[in-house]
Design a protein around this motif. Structure first.
Motif, PDB file in Angstrom:
ATOM      1  N   UNK A   1       0.837  -1.204   0.000  1.00 56.28           N
ATOM      2  CA  UNK A   1       0.000   0.000   0.000  1.00 56.28           C
ATOM      3  C   UNK A   1       0.869   1.249   0.000  1.00 56.28           C
ATOM      4  N   UNK A   2       1.967   1.222   0.738  1.00 58.29           N
ATOM      5  CA  UNK A   2       2.900   2.351   0.731  1.00 58.29           C
ATOM      6  C   UNK A   2       3.461   2.589  -0.668  1.00 58.29           C
ATOM      7  N   UNK A   3       3.834   1.503  -1.337  1.00 54.02           N
ATOM      8  CA  UNK A   3       4.367   1.626  -2.706  1.00 54.02           C
ATOM      9  C   UNK A   3       3.340   2.283  -3.619  1.00 54.02           C
ATOM     10  N   UNK A   4       2.106   1.784  -3.585  1.00 54.13           N
ATOM     11  CA  UNK A   4       1.057   2.344  -4.441  1.00 54.13           C
ATOM     12  C   UNK A   4       0.817   3.816  -4.112  1.00 54.13           C
ATOM     13  N   UNK A   5       0.760   4.143  -2.828  1.00 50.90           N
ATOM     14  CA  UNK A   5       0.540   5.536  -2.414  1.00 50.90           C
ATOM     15  C   UNK A   5       1.691   6.427  -2.868  1.00 50.90           C
ATOM     16  N   UNK A   6       2.919   5.941  -2.761  1.00 48.70           N
ATOM     17  CA  UNK A   6       4.083   6.725  -3.193  1.00 48.70           C
ATOM     18  C   UNK A   6       4.059   6.978  -4.703  1.00 48.70           C
ATOM     19  N   UNK A   7       3.682   5.964  -5.466  1.00 49.83           N
ATOM     20  CA  UNK A   7       3.608   6.138  -6.925  1.00 49.83           C
ATOM     21  C   UNK A   7       2.539   7.176  -7.268  1.00 49.83           C
ATOM     22  N   UNK A   8       1.367   7.047  -6.659  1.00 51.85           N
ATOM     23  CA  UNK A   8       0.289   7.998  -6.933  1.00 51.85           C
ATOM     24  C   UNK A   8       0.695   9.416  -6.530  1.00 51.85           C
ATOM     25  N   UNK A   9       1.265   9.560  -5.348  1.00 57.33           N
ATOM     26  CA  UNK A   9       1.688  10.872  -4.861  1.00 57.33           C
ATOM     27  C   UNK A   9       2.762  11.477  -5.749  1.00 57.33           C
ATOM     28  N   UNK A  10       3.714  10.646  -6.190  1.00 58.79           N
ATOM     29  CA  UNK A  10       4.795  11.158  -7.040  1.00 58.79           C
ATOM     30  C   UNK A  10       4.284  11.629  -8.404  1.00 58.79           C
ATOM     31  N   UNK A  11       3.095  11.196  -8.775  1.00 61.02           N
ATOM     32  CA  UNK A  11       2.476  11.632 -10.033  1.00 61.02           C
ATOM     33  C   UNK A  11       1.450  12.746  -9.794  1.00 61.02           C
ATOM     34  N   UNK A  12       1.410  13.255  -8.572  1.00 62.73           N
ATOM     35  CA  UNK A  12       0.502  14.349  -8.259  1.00 62.73           C
ATOM     36  C   UNK A  12      -0.952  13.949  -8.156  1.00 62.73           C
ATOM     37  N   UNK A  13      -1.210  12.674  -7.926  1.00 64.38           N
ATOM     38  CA  UNK A  13      -2.581  12.173  -7.844  1.00 64.38           C
ATOM     39  C   UNK A  13      -3.086  12.315  -6.404  1.00 64.38           C
ATOM     40  N   UNK A  14      -4.202  12.996  -6.246  1.00 69.34           N
ATOM     41  CA  UNK A  14      -4.871  13.084  -4.952  1.00 69.34           C
ATOM     42  C   UNK A  14      -5.860  11.923  -4.894  1.00 69.34           C
ATOM     43  N   UNK A  15      -5.872  11.200  -3.794  1.00 72.61           N
ATOM     44  CA  UNK A  15      -6.716  10.008  -3.720  1.00 72.61           C
ATOM     45  C   UNK A  15      -7.294   9.837  -2.327  1.00 72.61           C
ATOM     46  N   UNK A  16      -8.401   9.140  -2.273  1.00 73.79           N
ATOM     47  CA  UNK A  16      -9.010   8.735  -1.014  1.00 73.79           C
ATOM     48  C   UNK A  16      -8.563   7.325  -0.717  1.00 73.79           C
ATOM     49  N   UNK A  17      -8.649   6.932   0.544  1.00 74.58           N
ATOM     50  CA  UNK A  17      -8.258   5.574   0.892  1.00 74.58           C
ATOM     51  C   UNK A  17      -9.152   5.036   2.010  1.00 74.58           C
ATOM     52  N   UNK A  18      -9.161   3.731   2.109  1.00 75.99           N
ATOM     53  CA  UNK A  18      -9.855   3.031   3.178  1.00 75.99           C
ATOM     54  C   UNK A  18      -8.835   2.106   3.819  1.00 75.99           C
ATOM     55  N   UNK A  19      -8.709   2.180   5.142  1.00 71.51           N
ATOM     56  CA  UNK A  19      -7.830   1.254   5.858  1.00 71.51           C
ATOM     57  C   UNK A  19      -8.630  -0.019   6.127  1.00 71.51           C
ATOM     58  N   UNK A  20      -8.424  -1.028   5.293  1.00 75.53           N
ATOM     59  CA  UNK A  20      -9.214  -2.256   5.407  1.00 75.53           C
ATOM     60  C   UNK A  20      -8.875  -3.042   6.667  1.00 75.53           C
ATOM     61  N   UNK A  21      -7.758  -2.725   7.305  1.00 76.59           N
ATOM     62  CA  UNK A  21      -7.440  -3.372   8.582  1.00 76.59           C
ATOM     63  C   UNK A  21      -8.324  -2.813   9.688  1.00 76.59           C
ATOM     64  N   UNK A  22      -8.817  -1.606   9.510  1.00 80.54           N
ATOM     65  CA  UNK A  22      -9.708  -0.967  10.484  1.00 80.54           C
ATOM     66  C   UNK A  22     -11.183  -1.194  10.155  1.00 80.54           C
ATOM     67  N   UNK A  23     -11.468  -1.590   8.921  1.00 78.39           N
ATOM     68  CA  UNK A  23     -12.854  -1.770   8.479  1.00 78.39           C
ATOM     69  C   UNK A  23     -13.030  -3.160   7.868  1.00 78.39           C
ATOM     70  N   UNK A  24     -13.234  -4.182   8.728  1.00 82.59           N
ATOM     71  CA  UNK A  24     -13.320  -5.560   8.227  1.00 82.59           C
ATOM     72  C   UNK A  24     -14.467  -5.801   7.246  1.00 82.59           C
ATOM     73  N   UNK A  25     -15.573  -5.094   7.398  1.00 81.31           N
ATOM     74  CA  UNK A  25     -16.679  -5.259   6.457  1.00 81.31           C
ATOM     75  C   UNK A  25     -16.295  -4.797   5.057  1.00 81.31           C
ATOM     76  N   UNK A  26     -15.601  -3.682   4.987  1.00 77.47           N
ATOM     77  CA  UNK A  26     -15.134  -3.170   3.697  1.00 77.47           C
ATOM     78  C   UNK A  26     -14.105  -4.119   3.112  1.00 77.47           C
ATOM     79  N   UNK A  27     -13.225  -4.646   3.955  1.00 78.45           N
ATOM     80  CA  UNK A  27     -12.201  -5.592   3.489  1.00 78.45           C
ATOM     81  C   UNK A  27     -12.851  -6.814   2.840  1.00 78.45           C
ATOM     82  N   UNK A  28     -13.848  -7.358   3.511  1.00 79.89           N
ATOM     83  CA  UNK A  28     -14.530  -8.547   2.990  1.00 79.89           C
ATOM     84  C   UNK A  28     -15.240  -8.240   1.669  1.00 79.89           C
ATOM     85  N   UNK A  29     -15.900  -7.102   1.605  1.00 75.96           N
ATOM     86  CA  UNK A  29     -16.612  -6.723   0.385  1.00 75.96           C
ATOM     87  C   UNK A  29     -15.640  -6.532  -0.779  1.00 75.96           C
TER      88      UNK A  29
END
Length: 102
Positions: free
Chosen positions: A6-34
């Motif tokens: 996830x850090x790698x993906x975030x770093x690539x997006x940030x280095x390209x100037x991409x603003x993004x939203x995220x969900x911490x699936x470790x904190x939200x098990x229902x979202x992780x399962x879905x």
């Protein structure tokens, strides 16, 4: 992000100037399962309802100079999603697995 992939993906997006939203699936098990019902691994980069893949796919799109096009253009986004499906057949309803972990 706590996860290396996830850090790698975030770093690539940030280095390209991409603003993004995220969900911490470790904190939200229902979202992780879905989300795992659609793709078995994390992170998952979604753009306008289309799965573009995980960390490896994000790095690949960036290396080929296709990342920003895939995020901005529906045609490029569909091309990237199809390429993901073709390179990872059979894993998840939207295509296949990525080597990215949670």
């Amino acid at each position: 992000p706590r996860c290396r992939f996830s850090r790698i993906a975030a770093e690539v997006l940030t280095s390209h100037g991409v603003h993004f939203d995220h969900v911490d699936v470790l904190e939200e098990p229902g979202m992780r399962k879905a989300l795992q019902a659609r793709w078995p691994t994390f992170p998952q980069l979604w753009a306008a309802g289309t799965l573009l893949g995980g960390a490896d796919a994000v790095r690949g799109l960036a290396a080929r100079g296709e990342l920003l096009d895939a995020l901005r253009s529906s045609t490029a986004r569909e091309r990237a999603a199809l390429a993901l499906l073709l390179t990872h057949p059979g894993a998840g309803a939207s295509g296949g697995g990525d080597s990215a972990g949670a």
